[in-house]
Design an enzyme around this catalytic site. Structure first.
Site, PDB file in Angstrom:
ATOM      1  N   ASP A 135     131.802  87.231 -12.860  1.00 44.76           N
ATOM      2  CA  ASP A 135     130.754  86.292 -12.451  1.00 44.76           C
ATOM      3  C   ASP A 135     129.851  86.063 -13.659  1.00 44.76           C
ATOM      4  OD1 ASP A 135     131.430  85.925  -9.636  1.00 44.76           O
ATOM      5  OD2 ASP A 135     131.034  88.058  -9.499  1.00 44.76           O
ATOM      6  N   HIS A 175     134.818  96.779  -8.225  1.00 41.11           N
ATOM      7  CA  HIS A 175     133.564  97.490  -7.951  1.00 41.11           C
ATOM      8  C   HIS A 175     133.665  98.943  -8.435  1.00 41.11           C
ATOM      9  CE1 HIS A 175     133.472  94.389  -4.625  1.00 41.11           C
ATOM     10  NE2 HIS A 175     132.323  94.185  -5.212  1.00 41.11           N
ATOM     11  N   LYS A 206     131.732  90.905 -15.525  1.00 35.51           N
ATOM     12  CA  LYS A 206     131.819  89.703 -16.367  1.00 35.51           C
ATOM     13  C   LYS A 206     132.555  88.575 -15.652  1.00 35.51           C
ATOM     14  CE  LYS A 206     131.982  91.553 -21.061  1.00 35.51           C
ATOM     15  NZ  LYS A 206     132.932  91.766 -22.168  1.00 35.51           N
TER      16      LYS A 206
HETATM   17  O1  PAF Z   1     128.083  89.712  -7.289  1.00 32.78           O
HETATM   18  C1  PAF Z   1     127.735  90.051  -6.133  1.00 32.78           C
HETATM   19  O2  PAF Z   1     128.422  90.790  -5.414  1.00 32.78           O
HETATM   20  C2  PAF Z   1     126.418  89.503  -5.589  1.00 32.78           C
HETATM   21  O3  PAF Z   1     126.172  88.217  -6.063  1.00 32.78           O
HETATM   22  C3  PAF Z   1     125.235  90.433  -5.845  1.00 32.78           C
HETATM   23  C4  PAF Z   1     124.949  90.581  -7.346  1.00 32.78           C
HETATM   24  C5  PAF Z   1     125.491  91.802  -5.247  1.00 32.78           C
HETATM   25  C6  PAF Z   1     123.969  89.850  -5.199  1.00 32.78           C
HETATM   26  O4  PAF Z   1     124.117  89.700  -3.820  1.00 32.78           O
END
Ligand code: PAF
Length: 273
Positions: A147, A34, A145
Site C-alpha cells: 500500500d 501481516h 510497501k
Molecule cells: O492497511 C491497512 O490494513 C489499513 O489501511 C490500516 C493501516 C490498518 C488502517 O485501517
C-alpha cells in the site's frame, strides 16, 4: 497475550511500560504479509502491540466493508503464536462518536491514483491511523510497501504534524506464484487468481525493461497496459518516492504502481526500483 478493547485502558496500560513499543495496525484477516510486519516489529522492539480494527471510515459507499473477510478467532491465534504482547481489539463505538473532528488527506497526493479511484479513502485511513498512533504511542509503527500511497501519506502525516513515531516500511510478501498477499485475494476464484497473476507479471515486465536501460515512463506503462489488456485497469503509473509523476525512471527513487480489477476484486501492486 493481553486483549484490550478500550482505548483509554490501553493507553493507561502502556503509559508506564518503559519499553520500546512496536506497533502493527491491521484490519484483520491476517496473512503472511501481516505476519512479516509482526515479526519485524517483534525483532526490533521490547513490546509488541497489534491492532485489529475494520475501519469503516476508509470504505466508500458501495465498497466491500460488509463482505470484508473476518477471521476473529484465527487472527487471535496468529497473534498469540507470533508473540504479540497486546492485541488492541476495539469496536466502532470505542473509536468513533457521532460528531467527529476530521483529518483530511493532502489535496494533491491524497487524491491521485488510489485517491482518484477511491476519493475520501485516505481521509479515513489517516484519521484512524492518527487515532491508533495516539492511543498506542509506539516507538515504531510498521506498514507494508504494497500500500505504497498509504505508506507515503502516513509518513507525510507524521512529518507534517511533528509526531514522534518512526514509520517503518516493510517489503511486500508474495505467494509462490508471485501474487502480492492481500486479504482481498480471498475473493478470487481459481480462474480469477490466474488472471490476477498478470499484475505481478506486468511489473516483472517493467523491471526487465528497466534492466535493459529502457527508462522512458510512457514506453514502460504502454507495454504494461498492453500486457494487462484483459483486466479493468484503474491506473498504471510511475512515480518517484515523493509520489510525483515522472517521465523517466530514476534508479533508487522510483515506484511503479498498478491497480486493476479482476472480476469484482480491486487489486494493488507495485515495485520499488
Ligand atoms: O492497511 C491497512 O490494513 C489499513 O489501511 C490500516 C493501516 C490498518 C488502517 O485501517
Amino acid at each position: 497475550m493481553k486483549i484490550i478493547s478500550n482505548p483509554l485502558e490501553l493507553k493507561e496500560y502502556l503509559k508506564n511500560c518503559n519499553k520500546s513499543i512496536g506497533f502493527v495496525p491491521t484490519m484483520g484477516a491476517l496473512h503472511e504479509g501481516h505476519i512479516s510486519l509482526i515479526k519485524k516489529a517483534k525483532s526490533e522492539n521490547e513490546l509488541l502491540v497489534v491492532s485489529i480494527f475494520l475501519n469503516p471510515t476508509q470504505f466508500l459507499k458501495g465498497e466491500d466493508l460488509d463482505k470484508y473477510p473476518k477471521k476473529d478467532e484465527a487472527d487471535k491465534k496468529i497473534c498469540q503464536l507470533s508473540g504479540v504482547d497486546v492485541l488492541f481489539y476495539p469496536q466502532i463505538s470505542d473509536m468513533y462518536s457521532q460528531d467527529e473532528v476530521s483529518l483530511l488527506a493532502p489535496k494533491v497526493r491524497g487524491f491521485v491514483l488510489e485517491g482518484t479511484s477511491r476519493p475520501g479513502h485516505f481521509n479515513g485511513v489517516l484519521t484512524v491511523v492518527m487515532k491508533l498512533l495516539n492511543i498506542v504511542n509506539p516507538t515504531k509503527a510498521y506498514f507494508g510497501k504494497k500500500d505504497a500511497q498509504q505508506l507515503n501519506l502516513i509518513t507525510l502525516m507524521v512529518k507534517q504534524l511533528f509526531m514522534s513515531v518512526e514509520i517503518i516500511p516493510v517489503d511486500t510478501q508474495r505467494d509462490s506464484d508471485g501474487l502480492a498477499l492481500s486479504s482481498r485475494n480471498a475473493y478470487l476464484s481459481p480462474l480469477e487468481k490466474k488472471e490476477a497473476l498478470k499484475i505481478p507479471l506486468s511489473l516483472y515486465l517493467a523491471s526487465k525493461m528497466v534492466s535493459k536501460n529502457i527508462l522512458d515512463a510512457k514506453e514502460i506503462t504502454d507495454a504494461m497496459r498492453e500486457y494487462l489488456e484483459s483486466l479493468e485497469i484503474s491506473y498504471v503509473e510511475i512515480v518517484n518516492r515523493e509520489f510525483e509523476s515522472i517521465k523517466k525512471v530514476e534508479l533508487k527513487n522510483t515506484i511503479i504502481l498498478v491497480e486493476a480489477k479482476v472480476g469484482q476484486t480491486r487489486l494493488l501492486d507495485n515495485i520499488w526500483l
